[in-house]
Every structure is written in structure tokens, then in C-alpha cells.
Design a protein around this motif. Structure first.
Motif, mmCIF file in Angstrom:
data_model
loop_
_atom_site.group_PDB
_atom_site.id
_atom_site.type_symbol
_atom_site.label_atom_id
_atom_site.label_comp_id
_atom_site.label_asym_id
_atom_site.label_seq_id
_atom_site.Cartn_x
_atom_site.Cartn_y
_atom_site.Cartn_z
ATOM 1 N N MET A 40 0.820 -1.207 0.000
ATOM 2 C CA MET A 40 0.000 0.000 0.000
ATOM 3 C C MET A 40 0.857 1.262 0.000
ATOM 4 O O MET A 40 0.524 2.255 -0.657
ATOM 5 N N ARG A 41 1.978 1.225 0.699
ATOM 6 C CA ARG A 41 2.869 2.393 0.691
ATOM 7 C C ARG A 41 3.421 2.639 -0.711
ATOM 8 O O ARG A 41 3.571 3.793 -1.133
ATOM 9 N N CYS A 42 3.692 1.568 -1.438
ATOM 10 C CA CYS A 42 4.158 1.718 -2.821
ATOM 11 C C CYS A 42 3.064 2.322 -3.693
ATOM 12 O O CYS A 42 3.322 3.232 -4.494
ATOM 13 N N HIS B 115 1.394 10.743 -4.507
ATOM 14 C CA HIS B 115 2.367 11.840 -4.572
ATOM 15 C C HIS B 115 2.584 12.279 -6.018
ATOM 16 O O HIS B 115 2.660 13.487 -6.309
ATOM 17 N N ARG B 116 2.673 11.303 -6.927
ATOM 18 C CA ARG B 116 2.888 11.663 -8.332
ATOM 19 C C ARG B 116 1.676 12.403 -8.906
ATOM 20 O O ARG B 116 1.830 13.389 -9.646
ATOM 21 N N ALA C 159 0.389 9.795 5.633
ATOM 22 C CA ALA C 159 -0.230 9.123 6.780
ATOM 23 C C ALA C 159 -0.027 7.617 6.713
ATOM 24 O O ALA C 159 0.229 6.961 7.729
ATOM 25 N N VAL C 160 -0.151 7.054 5.524
ATOM 26 C CA VAL C 160 0.035 5.609 5.365
ATOM 27 C C VAL C 160 1.449 5.202 5.756
ATOM 28 O O VAL C 160 1.673 4.132 6.338
ATOM 29 N N CYS C 161 2.418 6.038 5.441
ATOM 30 C CA CYS C 161 3.813 5.722 5.776
ATOM 31 C C CYS C 161 4.110 5.944 7.257
ATOM 32 O O CYS C 161 4.987 5.283 7.826
ATOM 33 N N ARG C 162 3.386 6.844 7.899
ATOM 34 C CA ARG C 162 3.712 7.236 9.276
ATOM 35 C C ARG C 162 2.912 6.486 10.329
ATOM 36 O O ARG C 162 3.430 6.154 11.401
#
Length: 289
Positions: free
Chosen positions: A145-147, A153-154, A211-214
Motif C-alpha cells: 500500500m505504501r508503494c 504523490h505523483r 499518513a500511510v507511511c507514518r
């Protein structure tokens, strides 16, 4: 018939945000207050307007515009990046200002992530949560999901460029609703909704991706109680499977798949969603008697 109808709206002046809100009060209505949180880039009134008249009367119904959308803005009008916890603190301040002591929450997409974090922050003050394809629960594999969220972001970068706004919005739609209708009119409407405040929308996408990364997804999920999840039958299989698996693992977690809908559920199926909200609220009230 419900009586004593009161309609109000205003702006809560916070240090970093002028938060716009609308409120409906019905003196004769029973039950619990309801807070409705919209998705990225689309204001509260536009998201929930068709549904509000379909929901059974509530003593209080509160609809804010989250950061980056609608009539909520930084005091100086500049579009600045924001974090999920800043958005949550805005809503906590609004609930306090509006003297909403306890409520049920409905969160759609970005608003679903806000709703989950709000429950984690406020605990029993949030009595139940309805999550409509929330931003944190798109698939079980968090690394994957982080990928995928790098695509947010793109897409945000293209929107922020000013010259590729529509292309960035289409990139986002391709990520969240790959099986959506491609009818030219429907596509134009979806793009126009998200292009109303392009920088605010881009900031919301970056907020979601960060948020998903943190966040610790398992901790956020563990904090939830009395959850109804709504997913579209045309949404990606990974999303639907994950929500059904969560419901199978928890006694207080239900998943309903709505046929013929994709990620745009509130716009496509407002009557069905209103009926499910009313059913869940009635069942919750009955269990407390």
C-alpha cells in the motif's frame, strides 16, 4: 414528523485554519449526533447534500469542510500542506466549539482516515463509525500500500504543476476507481469536482500518502469500535477482500458491499447509504437498551 428544525452555518477561527461548518438541529429527533466527513478535494455540502434529506432525523447533524476543500482555508488564503493530525485537531476543536459531547461519525475516503484517527484520539466520545472506503484500508499488505500511495504523490505533483491538473486527477481516479464508468459526462463531472481547489486537493493527496507511511495501521484499527464499512462492488478486489477479512475477524465490524458502485459511493448510492446508516444506528441503539 420531526419538528423544531434549525439550520446554521459558520466559520470556526482557529490559529491555522478558518474551518467552515454547516449544522442541522431537530429538537424532536432522538438518537445521537452525526458528524459527516467528506473525501479529498470535495466539500462537505457537495458530498453529503443529497444524503442529508434521506437520513432519519438526528438531534444534531454536523458537516464541516476539511482542510483543502470547500470554504475552509488558511487565514491568509494560502494553500499550505497539512498532516492528518492537524485535520483531526480541527475536528476536535469543532466538536468542542459546537458542544457535541458524543456522536456517530461517517467518513468517506480521506474523511474515513480522519474518522479512524478521530476515534483513536477521542475514544468513547465517538460512539460508532461508518467508513466508506477509508483512505487507510485499501489493501491488507501495508508495504504494498505504501508503494501504491507513491502514486498519490505523483498525481499530486501533476495537479500542483498547474499545467497538468486534469491529468493528475485522472491519475488519481485510475488508482482508486480503475473500473469506474468512462462515460465522458461522468468523467467530466468527477474531474470538475476535484479541480475546484486543485492545490487543496493535491495537499490532501500528499497528506493521505504521508499518513500511510507514518501511522501504525494495526494500532489505528485496534482502536476502532462498532464499525460499519461500505465498499463498492466495482472497487478493486484487494480493497473488497481486505474489508471482508476485517469484518470476519471482528464481532463489532461489519462490511457491506454495494453493487454497481465504485469509490464514488456517496454520489452514486446516497439512498442506499442513508438506509444502511439508519439501520446501523437503530441496531446500535437497540443494543444499548
Amino acid at each position: 414528523m420531526a419538528t423544531g428544525l434549525g439550520l446554521s452555518e459558520g466559520v470556526l477561527a482557529l490559529e491555522e485554519q478558518d474551518l467552515f461548518w454547516k449544522r442541522v438541529d431537530i429538537e424532536s429527533a432522538g438518537g445521537t449526533a452525526l458528524l459527516l466527513l467528506h473525501g479529498a478535494g470535495v466539500a462537505g455540502g457537495l458530498t453529503w447534500g443529497p444524503m442529508i434529506e434521506l437520513i432519519a432525523p438526528r438531534p444534531t447533524l454536523l458537516v464541516p469542510d476539511l482542510r483543502g476543500a470547500g470554504r475552509s482555508r488558511d487565514p491568509d488564503g494560502i494553500e499550505r500542506p497539512f498532516t492528518i493530525d492537524q485535520v483531526v485537531e480541527d475536528i476536535v476543536a469543532l466538536l468542542d466549539d459546537q458542544r457535541v459531547e458524543r456522536c456517530e461519525v461517517v467518513g468517506y475516503s480521506f474523511g474515513g482516515l480522519v474518522a479512524m484517527r478521530l476515534k483513536q484520539r477521542l475514544g468513547e466520545r465517538i460512539e460508532s463509525t461508518t467508513l466508506i472506503e477509508p483512505g487507510l484500508l485499501e489493501r491488507a499488505d501495508q508495504a504494498e500500500m505504501r508503494c501504491v500511495r507513491q502514486g498519490y504523490h505523483r498525481a499530486a505533483a501533476r495537479v500542483r504543476s498547474g499545467t497538468e491538473v486534469e491529468a493528475g486527477i485522472v491519475d488519481f481516479l485510475d488508482l482508486i476507481a480503475p473500473r469506474r464508468s468512462r462515460h465522458p459526462y461522468i468523467e467530466r463531472v468527477a474531474i470538475a469536482r476535484l479541480a475546484e481547489r486543485p492545490l487543496g486537493f493535491a495537499n490532501a493527496l500528499d497528506c493521505l500518502a504521508q499518513a500511510v507511511c507514518r501511522l501504525d495501521c494495526e494500532e489505528v484499527i485496534a482502536a476502532q469500535r462498532h464499525v460499519l464499512c461500505l465498499v463498492g462492488g466495482k472497487s478493486p478486489e484487494t480493497l473488497r477482500d481486505y474489508h471482508h477479512a476485517l469484518a470476519a475477524a471482528r464481532d463489532d465490524w461489519e462490511c457491506v458491499e454495494i453493487g454497481g458502485a465504485d469509490h464514488s459511493l456517496p454520489f452514486q448510492k446516497p439512498r442506499r447509504i442513508a438506509a444502511l446508516l439508519d439501520r446501523a444506528s437503530a441496531m446500535r441503539a437497540a443494543s444499548l437498551r
